[in-house]
Design a protein around this motif. Structure first.
Motif, short mmCIF file in Angstrom:
data_model
loop_
_atom_site.label_atom_id
_atom_site.label_comp_id
_atom_site.label_asym_id
_atom_site.label_seq_id
_atom_site.Cartn_x
_atom_site.Cartn_y
_atom_site.Cartn_z
N ASP A 25 0.93 -1.35 0.07
CA ASP A 25 -0.19 0.10 -0.02
C ASP A 25 1.16 1.65 -0.47
OD1 ASP A 25 -3.16 -0.54 0.07
OD2 ASP A 25 -1.92 -1.79 1.90
N ILE A 26 2.09 1.05 0.68
CA ILE A 26 2.78 2.24 0.81
C ILE A 26 3.34 3.07 -0.52
CG2 ILE A 26 5.25 3.19 1.54
CD1 ILE A 26 3.96 1.84 4.38
N ILE A 27 3.89 1.64 -1.52
CA ILE A 27 4.71 2.05 -2.25
C ILE A 27 3.38 2.33 -3.34
CG2 ILE A 27 5.54 0.15 -4.58
CD1 ILE A 27 6.78 -0.97 -2.68
N VAL A 28 2.51 2.06 -3.30
CA VAL A 28 1.15 2.58 -4.40
C VAL A 28 0.85 4.24 -4.21
CG1 VAL A 28 -1.40 2.39 -5.19
CG2 VAL A 28 0.34 0.19 -5.06
N THR A 29 1.00 4.02 -3.18
CA THR A 29 0.35 5.85 -2.44
C THR A 29 1.96 6.70 -3.39
OG1 THR A 29 1.68 5.70 -0.36
CG2 THR A 29 -0.28 5.12 -0.13
N LYS A 30 3.49 5.53 -2.91
CA LYS A 30 4.36 6.96 -3.25
C LYS A 30 4.37 7.30 -5.01
CE LYS A 30 7.25 5.67 0.28
NZ LYS A 30 7.78 7.58 0.53
N ILE A 31 3.55 5.61 -5.88
CA ILE A 31 3.43 5.80 -6.98
C ILE A 31 2.63 7.44 -7.39
CG2 ILE A 31 2.41 4.86 -9.46
CD1 ILE A 31 3.10 2.28 -8.16
N GLY A 32 1.68 6.87 -6.94
CA GLY A 32 1.06 8.96 -6.32
C GLY A 32 1.93 10.36 -7.02
N ARG A 33 2.75 10.39 -6.18
CA ARG A 33 4.00 11.62 -6.45
C ARG A 33 5.01 10.87 -7.23
NH1 ARG A 33 6.15 13.90 -0.52
NH2 ARG A 33 7.20 11.35 -1.24
N TYR A 34 5.33 9.93 -6.91
CA TYR A 34 6.97 9.90 -7.16
C TYR A 34 7.79 10.23 -7.89
CZ TYR A 34 9.08 5.08 -10.36
OH TYR A 34 9.33 4.22 -10.91
N SER A 35 8.46 11.38 -6.28
CA SER A 35 9.71 11.84 -7.15
C SER A 35 11.18 11.44 -6.43
CB SER A 35 9.56 12.72 -5.41
OG SER A 35 9.00 12.06 -4.12
N GLU A 36 11.72 11.81 -6.75
CA GLU A 36 13.01 10.74 -6.07
C GLU A 36 13.33 10.30 -5.13
OE1 GLU A 36 15.01 9.82 -8.58
OE2 GLU A 36 14.05 10.90 -10.22
N LYS A 37 12.72 10.99 -4.32
CA LYS A 37 12.68 10.36 -2.25
C LYS A 37 12.06 8.87 -2.96
CE LYS A 37 11.94 11.72 1.93
NZ LYS A 37 11.31 11.41 2.84
N ASP A 38 11.02 9.44 -3.82
CA ASP A 38 9.89 7.64 -3.14
C ASP A 38 10.43 7.28 -4.08
OD1 ASP A 38 7.91 8.72 -2.10
OD2 ASP A 38 7.16 10.38 -3.76
N LYS A 39 10.94 7.35 -5.33
CA LYS A 39 11.51 6.00 -5.91
C LYS A 39 12.48 5.44 -5.04
CE LYS A 39 11.48 8.50 -10.21
NZ LYS A 39 12.07 9.09 -11.15
N GLU A 40 13.29 6.16 -4.21
CA GLU A 40 14.36 5.51 -3.36
C GLU A 40 13.83 4.71 -1.95
OE1 GLU A 40 16.57 8.46 -1.36
OE2 GLU A 40 16.56 9.53 -3.71
N ASP A 41 12.84 5.13 -1.65
CA ASP A 41 11.72 3.83 -0.70
C ASP A 41 11.30 3.54 -1.46
OD1 ASP A 41 12.71 6.28 1.14
OD2 ASP A 41 10.52 7.48 0.92
N ILE A 42 10.62 2.80 -2.56
CA ILE A 42 10.31 2.27 -3.47
C ILE A 42 11.10 0.99 -3.88
CG2 ILE A 42 9.16 1.14 -5.43
CD1 ILE A 42 7.84 3.79 -5.42
N LYS A 43 12.10 1.58 -4.02
CA LYS A 43 13.52 0.65 -4.49
C LYS A 43 13.82 -0.32 -2.71
CE LYS A 43 18.12 0.09 -6.48
NZ LYS A 43 19.21 1.23 -7.25
N LYS A 44 13.87 0.35 -1.89
CA LYS A 44 14.51 -0.43 -1.04
C LYS A 44 12.55 -0.97 -0.54
CE LYS A 44 17.42 2.99 0.94
NZ LYS A 44 17.46 3.96 2.20
N LEU A 45 11.56 -1.41 -0.38
CA LEU A 45 10.47 -1.47 -0.20
C LEU A 45 9.91 -2.44 -1.10
CD1 LEU A 45 8.51 1.50 0.74
CD2 LEU A 45 8.65 -0.44 2.66
N ILE A 46 9.96 -2.61 -2.24
CA ILE A 46 9.25 -3.84 -3.12
C ILE A 46 10.57 -4.92 -2.41
CG2 ILE A 46 11.34 -3.61 -5.13
CD1 ILE A 46 8.87 -2.45 -6.92
N LYS A 47 11.51 -4.85 -2.46
CA LYS A 47 12.30 -6.30 -2.27
C LYS A 47 11.70 -7.28 -1.50
CE LYS A 47 17.40 -3.80 -2.37
NZ LYS A 47 18.14 -3.35 -1.72
N LYS A 48 11.28 -6.66 -1.30
CA LYS A 48 9.74 -7.46 0.50
C LYS A 48 8.95 -7.46 -0.08
CE LYS A 48 13.37 -8.26 4.47
NZ LYS A 48 13.89 -7.84 5.60
N CYS A 49 8.16 -7.04 -1.00
CA CYS A 49 6.63 -7.26 -1.72
C CYS A 49 6.50 -8.20 -2.32
CB CYS A 49 6.75 -5.89 -1.80
SG CYS A 49 6.62 -4.17 -0.97
N ASP A 50 5.30 -8.39 -2.38
CA ASP A 50 4.41 -9.44 -3.09
C ASP A 50 3.94 -8.27 -4.57
OD1 ASP A 50 3.07 -11.29 -4.75
OD2 ASP A 50 1.37 -11.35 -3.73
#
Length: 170
Positions: free
Chosen positions: A107-132
Motif C-alpha cells: 500500500d505504501i508503494i502504491v501511495t508513493k506512485i502517486g507523487r513518484y518523486s526521486e525520494k519516493d523512487k529510492e524508498d520504493i527500491k528498498k521496499l519492493i524487495k520484500k513485496c508481493d
C-alpha cells in the motif's frame, strides 16, 4: 525535528499515556509514508512529520495528535490508496491501548506512485524487495477503479504507473 523509530515510538506511547490519563477515546490511526516505514522497520531512516490517513477525526482526537508534533492528515480523495487498505494494515505492537496501524509495504508503494518523486523512487527500491508484486498490481488496478478520488490525482497516478512499471519491472 527529525524522528527515528525510537522517537516515533515514544511519541505514540506518550499520546497513548495522555489518552489513558484523560480517559479520551482514540479512534484507530493509520500511518503511511515515512512514519509507517520507520515504525514497522520497513526503512531505516528518520522523518520530520507523521503521515496519517485522514478519517475526519474529532476535535478530541486532534487534541491527542498534537502530542505527536507535526502531523499531516492525508485526504483519501488526494491519496492513491486502495479502498481496502485497512485489511492489509499491520498493528503497531509498541502501542497497546489505542489502535495504531502502519500500512502494508504494498500500500505504501502504491501511495508513493502517486507523487513518484526521486525520494519516493529510492524508498520504493528498498521496499519492493520484500513485496508481493502481484498484490501491488492488484492495488494499482484498485486505485484506477476508484470513483472517490480527484480526477487530477488519478491522471497523474496513471501516468506514474507506466514509469513505475518500467523502472521496477512490475
Amino acid at each position: 525535528m527529525s524522528m527515528d523509530k525510537q522517537a516515533l515510538t515514544l511519541a505514540l506511547q506518550d499520546m497513548e499515556d495522555f489518552a489513558m490519563l484523560k480517559q479520551l477515546d482514540c479512534p484507530p490511526i493509520y500511518l503511511l509514508g515515512g512514519s509507517a516505514c520507520i515504525i514497522e522497520g520497513y526503512l531505516d531512516r528518520a522523518t520530520r512529520d507523521i503521515d496519517i490517513v485522514d478519517l475526519e477525526y474529532s476535535a478530541q482526537a486532534g487534541r491527542l495528535f498534537r502530542i505527536l508534533g507535526d502531523v499531516d492528515y492525508l485526504d483519501t480523495m488526494l491519496t492513491t490508496l486502495a479502498e481496502d487498505y485497512k485489511e492489509r494494515a499491520v498493528r503497531v505492537s509498541a502501542v497497546k491501548k489505542i489502535e495504531v496501524y502502519a500500512l502494508s509495504r504494498e500500500d505504501i508503494i502504491v501511495t508513493k506512485i502517486g507523487r513518484y518523486s526521486e525520494k519516493d523512487k529510492e524508498d520504493i527500491k528498498k521496499l519492493i524487495k520484500k513485496c508481493d508484486k502481484h498484490t501491488i498490481n492488484e492495488l494499482i488496478e484498485s486505485v484506477k477503479q476508484r470513483q472517490n478520488i480527484s480526477v487530477k490525482v488519478k491522471e497523474y497516478f496513471i501516468n506514474n504507473v507506466e514509469k513505475f512499471r518500467r523502472d521496477f519491472d512490475v
